[in-house]
Design an enzyme around this catalytic site. Structure first.
Site, PDB file in Angstrom:
ATOM      1  N   LYS A 203       0.869  -1.175   0.000  1.00  0.00           N
ATOM      2  CA  LYS A 203       0.000   0.000   0.000  1.00  0.00           C
ATOM      3  C   LYS A 203       0.910   1.231   0.000  1.00  0.00           C
ATOM      4  O   LYS A 203       1.985   1.212   0.584  1.00  0.00           O
ATOM      5  CB  LYS A 203      -0.882  -0.006   1.248  1.00  0.00           C
ATOM      6  CG  LYS A 203      -1.719   1.269   1.454  1.00  0.00           C
ATOM      7  CD  LYS A 203      -2.762   1.472   0.366  1.00  0.00           C
ATOM      8  CE  LYS A 203      -3.523   2.796   0.560  1.00  0.00           C
ATOM      9  NZ  LYS A 203      -4.424   3.076  -0.598  1.00  0.00           N
ATOM     10  N   SER A 204       0.479   2.303  -0.665  1.00  0.00           N
ATOM     11  CA  SER A 204       1.281   3.527  -0.666  1.00  0.00           C
ATOM     12  C   SER A 204       1.484   4.005   0.769  1.00  0.00           C
ATOM     13  O   SER A 204       0.519   4.283   1.484  1.00  0.00           O
ATOM     14  CB  SER A 204       0.579   4.631  -1.460  1.00  0.00           C
ATOM     15  OG  SER A 204       0.513   4.299  -2.835  1.00  0.00           O
TER      16      SER A 204
ATOM     17  N   ASN B 277     -13.753   3.572  -5.352  1.00  0.00           N
ATOM     18  CA  ASN B 277     -13.158   3.712  -4.024  1.00  0.00           C
ATOM     19  C   ASN B 277     -12.760   5.140  -3.746  1.00  0.00           C
ATOM     20  O   ASN B 277     -12.384   5.895  -4.649  1.00  0.00           O
ATOM     21  CB  ASN B 277     -11.930   2.796  -3.885  1.00  0.00           C
ATOM     22  CG  ASN B 277     -10.632   3.457  -4.341  1.00  0.00           C
ATOM     23  OD1 ASN B 277      -9.998   4.219  -3.592  1.00  0.00           O
ATOM     24  ND2 ASN B 277     -10.239   3.188  -5.591  1.00  0.00           N
TER      25      ASN B 277
ATOM     26  N   LEU C 181      -6.089   7.040   1.227  1.00  0.00           N
ATOM     27  CA  LEU C 181      -4.710   6.736   1.609  1.00  0.00           C
ATOM     28  C   LEU C 181      -4.568   6.218   3.050  1.00  0.00           C
ATOM     29  O   LEU C 181      -3.672   6.625   3.771  1.00  0.00           O
ATOM     30  CB  LEU C 181      -3.854   7.997   1.392  1.00  0.00           C
ATOM     31  CG  LEU C 181      -2.415   7.965   0.909  1.00  0.00           C
ATOM     32  CD1 LEU C 181      -2.119   6.791   0.001  1.00  0.00           C
ATOM     33  CD2 LEU C 181      -2.096   9.254   0.196  1.00  0.00           C
TER      34      LEU C 181
ATOM     35  N   CYS D 214      -2.880   9.683  -6.601  1.00  0.00           N
ATOM     36  CA  CYS D 214      -4.002   9.376  -5.704  1.00  0.00           C
ATOM     37  C   CYS D 214      -5.141  10.367  -5.936  1.00  0.00           C
ATOM     38  O   CYS D 214      -4.947  11.569  -5.822  1.00  0.00           O
ATOM     39  CB  CYS D 214      -3.611   9.416  -4.237  1.00  0.00           C
ATOM     40  SG  CYS D 214      -5.060   9.112  -3.197  1.00  0.00           S
TER      41      CYS D 214
ATOM     42  N   ILE E  64      -2.500   2.211 -15.364  1.00  0.00           N
ATOM     43  CA  ILE E  64      -2.990   3.455 -14.814  1.00  0.00           C
ATOM     44  C   ILE E  64      -3.487   3.264 -13.385  1.00  0.00           C
ATOM     45  O   ILE E  64      -3.842   2.152 -12.988  1.00  0.00           O
ATOM     46  CB  ILE E  64      -4.191   4.006 -15.655  1.00  0.00           C
ATOM     47  CG1 ILE E  64      -5.292   2.965 -15.716  1.00  0.00           C
ATOM     48  CG2 ILE E  64      -3.760   4.457 -17.013  1.00  0.00           C
ATOM     49  CD1 ILE E  64      -6.579   3.410 -16.427  1.00  0.00           C
TER      50      ILE E  64
ATOM     51  N   SER F  70      -6.635   4.460 -10.729  1.00  0.00           N
ATOM     52  CA  SER F  70      -8.083   4.457 -11.010  1.00  0.00           C
ATOM     53  C   SER F  70      -8.495   5.717 -11.770  1.00  0.00           C
ATOM     54  O   SER F  70      -7.785   6.715 -11.781  1.00  0.00           O
ATOM     55  CB  SER F  70      -8.870   4.313  -9.707  1.00  0.00           C
ATOM     56  OG  SER F  70      -8.523   5.331  -8.806  1.00  0.00           O
TER      57      SER F  70
HETATM   58  O1  RRO Z   1      -6.075   5.324  -0.969  1.00  0.00           O
HETATM   59  C1  RRO Z   1      -6.747   5.673  -1.958  1.00  0.00           C
HETATM   60  O2  RRO Z   1      -7.832   6.275  -1.858  1.00  0.00           O
HETATM   61  C2  RRO Z   1      -6.281   5.441  -3.331  1.00  0.00           C
HETATM   62  C3  RRO Z   1      -4.996   5.740  -3.756  1.00  0.00           C
HETATM   63 BR1  RRO Z   1      -3.660   6.343  -2.607  1.00  0.00          BR
HETATM   64  C4  RRO Z   1      -4.676   5.576  -5.133  1.00  0.00           C
HETATM   65  O3  RRO Z   1      -3.559   5.848  -5.591  1.00  0.00           O
HETATM   66  N1  RRO Z   1      -5.650   5.116  -5.970  1.00  0.00           N
HETATM   67  C5  RRO Z   1      -6.888   4.838  -5.538  1.00  0.00           C
HETATM   68  O4  RRO Z   1      -7.736   4.429  -6.338  1.00  0.00           O
HETATM   69  N2  RRO Z   1      -7.201   4.981  -4.207  1.00  0.00           N
END
Ligand code: RRO
Length: 312
Positions: A44-45, A68, A72, A130, A192, A194
């Site tokens: 996860k980031s 979603n 983050l 994000c 890519i 989302s």
């Molecule tokens: O955590 C998110 O809401 C999220 C991130 Br960081 C992202 O890069 N892409 C996404 O679809 N959700």
């Protein structure tokens, strides 16, 4: 038949892996990916500090994909760095990816410096896309901010790195972004993320299906497939050959994996399909891809990678 692939000097036994954000928040989830047929995994980031993310409901499966607005949620860079350092001791032959995301441009320097100063030997994915943090625009839609961040990162970061990009929709955007990216020592891009800020409505209640941001959220799954193919193809036609491409978006079948590779993907990530089907998706999609290759007499990805036909 081999599904093996390569990014720079890093070798992977399978072209499939998870997309960041799916099945990779905790060490337990990451361990399940590591034990699966996936070629490797990405975390996860991670942000400089742990975050709870947006209020629930913040993910909803849809008939053709998902929406979603997680916001983050993550355990913080230190948690994922600790995981990665322990992992690389246990599995010296299996390089992994760490994804990181900043809440603002300065965070990327903090994140890059910490990874640079660590013993991490894998690949770092800087998430510039994000869509879901209230009040924060997607960085990569702003060319100037992207340039500043990449300048700051690569001034100090000397380890293998790539960027996670949002979908682009105009050929001039591909031209501009590719020209910028070609100036940096990138090992890969990932196209890519989302499709930002879609909206879905529950017909029974006339209500948005997720709570954050008034219902706006990133769209994944089948909705994303033609956009993902176009982004992989457009960047493959514009980026230096040394920059590998991870294709992400719209994978539900082996044919979807095959199509991303036809467009030039070196590795393929599973988002919505992994969230909905779980770890068995890796074996199913591997089998489906191998079956397609067998009917065509192909034994390795190089037999068709980037070999998309167009109509004269
Ligand atoms: O955590 C998110 O809401 C999220 C991130 Br960081 C992202 O890069 N892409 C996404 O679809 N959700």
């Amino acid at each position: 038949t081999s599904l093996a692939t390569q990014i720079g000097d890093f070798h992977f036994k399978n072209v499939l892996m998870n997309a960041s954000g799916v099945h990779c928040m905790t060490a337990a989830e990451l361990d399940e990916l590591a034990a699966s047929p996936a070629g490797t995994l990405v975390t996860k980031s991670g942000t400089p500090n742990a975050r709870p993310g947006n209020p629930e409901p913040r993910y909803q499966a849809l008939t053709m994909g998902s929406i979603n607005s997680m916001g983050l949620p993550n355990k913080g860079l230190d948690y994922y760095l600790d995981y990665a350092l322990a992992f690389q001791v246990k599995h010296p032959q299996q390089p992994i990816f760490m994804s990181v995301a900043g809440m603002g441009p300065d965070d990327y320097v903090t994140l890059a410096q910490k990874i640079q100063d660590s013993d991490f030997t894998g690949l770092t994915e800087f998430n510039l896309s994000c869509p879901n943090v209230p009040g924060k625009p997607q960085i990569a839609y702003d060319l100037e901010t992207t340039e500043q961040i990449l300048d700051n990162i690569f001034r100090l970061f000397k380890k293998p790195a790539g960027v996670k990009l949002p979908p682009f929709f105009d050929l001039a955007q591909f031209d501009q972004m590719a020209a910028l990216l070609n100036r940096y020592p990138l090992q890969f891009i990932n196209s890519i993320n989302s499709l930002g800020n879609g909206l879905m409505i529950d017909p029974a209640t006339d209500t948005t299906v997720i709570r954050p941001k008034g219902g706006f959220g990133g769209i994944g799954g089948a909705y994303a497939k033609p956009i993902a193919l176009a982004n992989v193809r457009a960047f493959r036609q514009r980026l230096r050959a040394e920059i590998a491409i991870i294709g992400t978006g719209g994978v539900n079948t082996g044919r979807d994996v095959y199509d991303l590779i036809l467009c030039g993907a070196d590795m393929v990530q599973l988002g919505t399909v992994l969230q909905e089907e779980g770890i068995p998706a890796f074996a199913r999609l591997s089998q489906e891809l191998e079956a397609i290759m067998a009917t065509k007499g192909y034994t390795q990805l190089a037999d068709f990678k980037g070999q998309l036909h167009t109509i004269a």
